[in-house]
Design a protein around this motif. Sequence first.
Motif, PDB file in Angstrom:
ATOM      1  N   ILE A 206       0.822  -1.116  -0.082  1.00 36.81           N
ATOM      2  CA  ILE A 206       0.090   0.049   0.155  1.00 36.81           C
ATOM      3  C   ILE A 206       0.737   1.291   0.073  1.00 36.81           C
ATOM      4  O   ILE A 206       0.529   2.113  -0.553  1.00 36.81           O
ATOM      5  CB  ILE A 206      -1.091   0.127   1.216  1.00 36.81           C
ATOM      6  CG1 ILE A 206      -2.049  -1.144   1.197  1.00 36.81           C
ATOM      7  CG2 ILE A 206      -1.765   1.368   1.230  1.00 36.81           C
ATOM      8  CD1 ILE A 206      -2.484  -1.313   2.344  1.00 36.81           C
ATOM      9  N   LYS A 207       1.852   1.205   0.936  1.00 35.06           N
ATOM     10  CA  LYS A 207       2.653   2.361   0.781  1.00 35.06           C
ATOM     11  C   LYS A 207       3.515   2.641  -0.462  1.00 35.06           C
ATOM     12  O   LYS A 207       3.708   3.951  -0.870  1.00 35.06           O
ATOM     13  CB  LYS A 207       3.998   2.260   2.080  1.00 35.06           C
ATOM     14  CG  LYS A 207       5.076   3.220   2.471  1.00 35.06           C
ATOM     15  CD  LYS A 207       4.161   4.611   2.553  1.00 35.06           C
ATOM     16  CE  LYS A 207       5.218   5.718   3.289  1.00 35.06           C
ATOM     17  NZ  LYS A 207       6.203   5.977   2.609  1.00 35.06           N
ATOM     18  N   ALA A 208       3.917   1.696  -1.090  1.00 40.17           N
ATOM     19  CA  ALA A 208       4.728   1.635  -2.377  1.00 40.17           C
ATOM     20  C   ALA A 208       3.647   2.296  -3.406  1.00 40.17           C
ATOM     21  O   ALA A 208       4.030   3.134  -4.233  1.00 40.17           O
ATOM     22  CB  ALA A 208       4.968   0.351  -3.075  1.00 40.17           C
ATOM     23  N   LEU A 209       2.313   1.976  -3.411  1.00 39.86           N
ATOM     24  CA  LEU A 209       1.389   2.444  -4.271  1.00 39.86           C
ATOM     25  C   LEU A 209       0.997   3.880  -3.992  1.00 39.86           C
ATOM     26  O   LEU A 209       0.889   4.800  -4.875  1.00 39.86           O
ATOM     27  CB  LEU A 209       0.092   1.609  -4.253  1.00 39.86           C
ATOM     28  CG  LEU A 209      -1.213   1.807  -5.298  1.00 39.86           C
ATOM     29  CD1 LEU A 209      -0.347   1.468  -6.746  1.00 39.86           C
ATOM     30  CD2 LEU A 209      -2.382   0.986  -4.861  1.00 39.86           C
ATOM     31  N   LEU A 210       1.037   4.409  -2.845  1.00 43.41           N
ATOM     32  CA  LEU A 210       0.912   5.668  -2.282  1.00 43.41           C
ATOM     33  C   LEU A 210       2.046   6.630  -2.754  1.00 43.41           C
ATOM     34  O   LEU A 210       2.004   7.687  -3.326  1.00 43.41           O
ATOM     35  CB  LEU A 210       0.588   5.835  -0.826  1.00 43.41           C
ATOM     36  CG  LEU A 210      -0.659   5.424  -0.394  1.00 43.41           C
ATOM     37  CD1 LEU A 210      -0.666   5.479   1.308  1.00 43.41           C
ATOM     38  CD2 LEU A 210      -1.891   6.104  -0.598  1.00 43.41           C
ATOM     39  N   ASP A 211       3.249   6.274  -2.770  1.00 45.62           N
ATOM     40  CA  ASP A 211       4.372   6.843  -3.029  1.00 45.62           C
ATOM     41  C   ASP A 211       4.664   6.968  -4.632  1.00 45.62           C
ATOM     42  O   ASP A 211       4.910   8.073  -5.005  1.00 45.62           O
ATOM     43  CB  ASP A 211       5.669   5.938  -2.664  1.00 45.62           C
ATOM     44  CG  ASP A 211       5.822   6.234  -1.170  1.00 45.62           C
ATOM     45  OD1 ASP A 211       5.398   6.806  -0.376  1.00 45.62           O
ATOM     46  OD2 ASP A 211       6.843   5.202  -0.500  1.00 45.62           O
ATOM     47  N   LYS A 212       4.061   5.987  -5.378  1.00 44.60           N
ATOM     48  CA  LYS A 212       4.151   6.072  -6.780  1.00 44.60           C
ATOM     49  C   LYS A 212       2.984   6.868  -7.410  1.00 44.60           C
ATOM     50  O   LYS A 212       3.027   7.511  -8.499  1.00 44.60           O
ATOM     51  CB  LYS A 212       3.794   4.748  -7.408  1.00 44.60           C
ATOM     52  CG  LYS A 212       5.162   3.737  -7.154  1.00 44.60           C
ATOM     53  CD  LYS A 212       4.631   2.516  -7.984  1.00 44.60           C
ATOM     54  CE  LYS A 212       5.993   1.639  -7.518  1.00 44.60           C
ATOM     55  NZ  LYS A 212       5.824   0.240  -8.129  1.00 44.60           N
ATOM     56  N   GLY A 213       1.935   7.291  -6.419  1.00 46.98           N
ATOM     57  CA  GLY A 213       0.738   8.260  -7.121  1.00 46.98           C
ATOM     58  C   GLY A 213      -0.156   7.225  -7.576  1.00 46.98           C
ATOM     59  O   GLY A 213      -1.038   7.823  -8.232  1.00 46.98           O
ATOM     60  N   GLY A 214      -0.170   6.077  -7.513  1.00 50.09           N
ATOM     61  CA  GLY A 214      -1.279   5.260  -8.220  1.00 50.09           C
ATOM     62  C   GLY A 214      -2.579   5.371  -7.421  1.00 50.09           C
ATOM     63  O   GLY A 214      -3.692   4.864  -7.949  1.00 50.09           O
ATOM     64  N   ILE A 215      -2.654   5.912  -6.205  1.00 54.46           N
ATOM     65  CA  ILE A 215      -3.994   5.860  -5.347  1.00 54.46           C
ATOM     66  C   ILE A 215      -3.716   7.182  -4.367  1.00 54.46           C
ATOM     67  O   ILE A 215      -2.762   7.333  -4.160  1.00 54.46           O
ATOM     68  CB  ILE A 215      -4.528   4.585  -4.997  1.00 54.46           C
ATOM     69  CG1 ILE A 215      -5.782   4.593  -4.481  1.00 54.46           C
ATOM     70  CG2 ILE A 215      -3.478   4.275  -3.844  1.00 54.46           C
ATOM     71  CD1 ILE A 215      -6.341   3.286  -4.204  1.00 54.46           C
ATOM     72  N   ASP A 216      -4.923   7.742  -4.283  1.00 54.55           N
ATOM     73  CA  ASP A 216      -4.745   8.678  -2.960  1.00 54.55           C
ATOM     74  C   ASP A 216      -5.091   8.011  -1.710  1.00 54.55           C
ATOM     75  O   ASP A 216      -5.533   7.028  -1.679  1.00 54.55           O
ATOM     76  CB  ASP A 216      -5.551   9.968  -3.258  1.00 54.55           C
ATOM     77  CG  ASP A 216      -6.958   9.712  -3.339  1.00 54.55           C
ATOM     78  OD1 ASP A 216      -7.406   8.638  -2.865  1.00 54.55           O
ATOM     79  OD2 ASP A 216      -7.809  10.450  -3.861  1.00 54.55           O
ATOM     80  N   PHE A 217      -4.646   8.804  -0.734  1.00 51.03           N
ATOM     81  CA  PHE A 217      -4.922   8.300   0.701  1.00 51.03           C
ATOM     82  C   PHE A 217      -6.361   7.534   1.073  1.00 51.03           C
ATOM     83  O   PHE A 217      -6.444   6.587   1.499  1.00 51.03           O
ATOM     84  CB  PHE A 217      -4.288   9.152   1.923  1.00 51.03           C
ATOM     85  CG  PHE A 217      -3.832   8.391   3.134  1.00 51.03           C
ATOM     86  CD1 PHE A 217      -2.517   7.917   3.424  1.00 51.03           C
ATOM     87  CD2 PHE A 217      -4.653   8.163   3.979  1.00 51.03           C
ATOM     88  CE1 PHE A 217      -2.174   7.480   4.363  1.00 51.03           C
ATOM     89  CE2 PHE A 217      -4.272   7.620   5.273  1.00 51.03           C
ATOM     90  CZ  PHE A 217      -3.085   7.242   5.435  1.00 51.03           C
ATOM     91  N   PRO A 218      -7.326   8.823   0.637  1.00 50.70           N
ATOM     92  CA  PRO A 218      -8.514   8.297   1.231  1.00 50.70           C
ATOM     93  C   PRO A 218      -9.100   6.940   0.551  1.00 50.70           C
ATOM     94  O   PRO A 218      -9.877   6.037   1.133  1.00 50.70           O
ATOM     95  CB  PRO A 218      -9.547   9.459   0.955  1.00 50.70           C
ATOM     96  CG  PRO A 218      -8.495  10.553   0.787  1.00 50.70           C
ATOM     97  CD  PRO A 218      -7.135  10.121   0.484  1.00 50.70           C
ATOM     98  N   ALA A 219      -8.923   7.082  -0.648  1.00 46.62           N
ATOM     99  CA  ALA A 219      -9.075   5.690  -1.883  1.00 46.62           C
ATOM    100  C   ALA A 219      -8.423   4.532  -1.188  1.00 46.62           C
ATOM    101  O   ALA A 219      -8.994   3.517  -0.926  1.00 46.62           O
ATOM    102  CB  ALA A 219      -8.992   6.012  -3.018  1.00 46.62           C
ATOM    103  N   ALA A 220      -6.977   4.373  -0.656  1.00 48.41           N
ATOM    104  CA  ALA A 220      -6.468   3.531  -0.191  1.00 48.41           C
ATOM    105  C   ALA A 220      -7.200   2.922   1.033  1.00 48.41           C
ATOM    106  O   ALA A 220      -7.049   1.804   1.288  1.00 48.41           O
ATOM    107  CB  ALA A 220      -4.870   3.775  -0.085  1.00 48.41           C
ATOM    108  N   ALA A 221      -7.370   3.917   1.991  1.00 46.56           N
ATOM    109  CA  ALA A 221      -8.066   3.464   3.142  1.00 46.56           C
ATOM    110  C   ALA A 221      -9.250   2.800   2.902  1.00 46.56           C
ATOM    111  O   ALA A 221      -9.525   1.776   3.558  1.00 46.56           O
ATOM    112  CB  ALA A 221      -8.338   4.789   4.218  1.00 46.56           C
ATOM    113  N   VAL A 222     -10.188   3.288   2.113  1.00 41.93           N
ATOM    114  CA  VAL A 222     -11.397   2.636   2.050  1.00 41.93           C
ATOM    115  C   VAL A 222     -11.330   1.272   1.330  1.00 41.93           C
ATOM    116  O   VAL A 222     -11.906   0.346   1.726  1.00 41.93           O
ATOM    117  CB  VAL A 222     -12.373   3.469   0.925  1.00 41.93           C
ATOM    118  CG1 VAL A 222     -13.497   2.791   0.603  1.00 41.93           C
ATOM    119  CG2 VAL A 222     -12.666   4.792   1.530  1.00 41.93           C
ATOM    120  N   ARG A 223     -10.121   1.044   0.464  1.00 42.86           N
ATOM    121  CA  ARG A 223      -9.926  -0.302  -0.217  1.00 42.86           C
ATOM    122  C   ARG A 223      -9.355  -1.108   0.594  1.00 42.86           C
ATOM    123  O   ARG A 223      -9.661  -2.261   0.810  1.00 42.86           O
ATOM    124  CB  ARG A 223      -9.110  -0.010  -1.374  1.00 42.86           C
ATOM    125  CG  ARG A 223     -10.121   0.710  -2.520  1.00 42.86           C
ATOM    126  CD  ARG A 223      -8.916   0.823  -3.734  1.00 42.86           C
ATOM    127  NE  ARG A 223      -9.602   1.115  -4.980  1.00 42.86           N
ATOM    128  CZ  ARG A 223     -10.039   0.470  -5.959  1.00 42.86           C
ATOM    129  NH1 ARG A 223      -9.620  -0.935  -5.772  1.00 42.86           N
ATOM    130  NH2 ARG A 223     -10.466   0.656  -6.982  1.00 42.86           N
TER     131      ARG A 223
END
Length: 464
Positions: A206-223
Amino acid sequence: MNKLFACLIVFTALLGGVLAPAQAQQSAPQPLDRIVAVVDADVILQSELDRAERNIRSQYANRQDQLPPSDVLRRQVLERLILVRLEVARAAEMGVRVSDEEVDAAVANIARQNKITPEQLQAQLAQQGQSSADFRNSLRDELTAQRLRQHFAQSRISVSDAEVDAALAAQASNGPQYHMANILIALPENATPEEIKTAQTKIDGIKALLDKGGIDFPAAAVRYSDSANALEGGDLGWRSLDEVPSAFSATLKDMQVGQVIGPTRGPSGFQLLKLIETRDASKAAPQMVTQYHARHILVRTGDNISDEQAKAKIDTLRARLTGGADFATVASDSSEDVNSAARGGDLGWFTPETFGPEFGSQVTALQDGQVSQPFKSEAGWHIVQRIGTRQADAGEENRRAQIRETIGQRKLEEEWTRYQRDMRNEAYVDIRLADKPSDGTTPPAGATGNDSASPAQPAPNSGG
C-alpha cells in the motif's frame, strides 16, 4: 464524560443508503434466500448482505473507484454484520434493550433529517424493496450496538483529573493540533510470524502504491484499511500531540502537511499515518454554548425493580405533579438520584449532551417551566422540568470537559477494539459466502483487503 456518553443517533453506512434514489436501489429478482453466515445461534441471510452492500454502494455512487473489489467489499460488509449480531447478543445478555418507542423516535429523526415524513420514508423503503419491519429491525440492532458501546464506556473508561491537567498544560504551551488519517492492517493478538509477514507485505504494498501516486490516501483507506474509519477515508479528526499514539508522536512534530509516514507497528497492527493539516489550538475563538437549568425525578430500573414497575411508579409521580404537587418536594421525597434529590432534583446548569441523548432531547424540547412526560434512559425512568436557558462562554469548565471527552474517546477506541476482537474470536462463526468474481481492480502486492473468512481473523479495528 460529556459527548462520549451522549452519542447521538448516527446511521452507519450499512443503513445509510436507504434514502438514495429508488432507481439506484433496484435489483434483479432475488433467488431463494440462503444463509451466508452462522453467528453462534443466529444466521445472516444473503438478502441482508445484498441490502447492506447496496446501501454502501449508494453512499459511493459518484466515487465507485474508491471502493475495493466486489469480493473484498462483500467480505467487509459481512464482517460488519457479524459484529453487529455479536454486539446485539452481548447486549441482550447484559439486559440492554431498545424499546419500540426509541425505534419510533429514531425513525422520525431520520425522516426529519431527510426533510420527509415517516410515511414518506416508509413509501421510499417499499419502492426500494425493503419492508418497514426489516428497516426497523436493522435500526434496532444498530441502536442496541450503540447502547452496548455506551454501556462499555461508562463501565470501563475513566479519565483522571491529572490527565486533564496534563492535556490543559500542553494546550497552554501553544501546542498545535493535527488533523490526521490512517490506514491499518490489523494483526490478531499473539500473531504468528507468518501473519506478521503477510501484514507487513500488505502494508508495504500500500505504501509503495501511495508513493508512486497510483492511488490517493482516502481511496487506499477505503479499499484496504481494516480500521473502523476505513469508509471515511481513514479520517481520525483533530488531535493534540498527547492524543497521538507514542509510535507516531515523536515524528509527527517534524512532518509536513500531506506527508505519509510508516508503516509502524502498534498494538492493533501496522499503520500508515497522513498529516492533512495543522492548527494552533490556543488561537481558537471562544465558543458560545447553550446551557440548560433543570431538575428531574428518577426511578431506577434494575435487579430489584422491573421496567414495568418503574414505569408504573413514574406515572404515579407524574400524576401527582399534574395534580399540583411541587416538583422539588416530589423529587426530594421520591427521586432515586441521591445526588440531586437532596436539592429538590436540581441539576444545575449543563449542556444538552451532559446526561445522554435521551435526557438532552427532552430538555431541549421543553419550554422554561414546562414538565416532561415520563421518558426512559440508561439510568431508568425520568421526569424533567426545565427551569431556564442561557448562553455561556466555553470557559475553563467546558474546556476541561472537552479535553476529558477527547481523552476518554481515545481510550474507548483502544479498549473497544480489544473488546470487539475478543468477542469475535470467542464466537462460533461459520462463513458460507460464495465469492463472486471481483470487479477487476488489482490491489497492490499483498494488499488484498480484510479476508475475514476465518473465525480467527480480527474484527475491524478503530486504529491505535
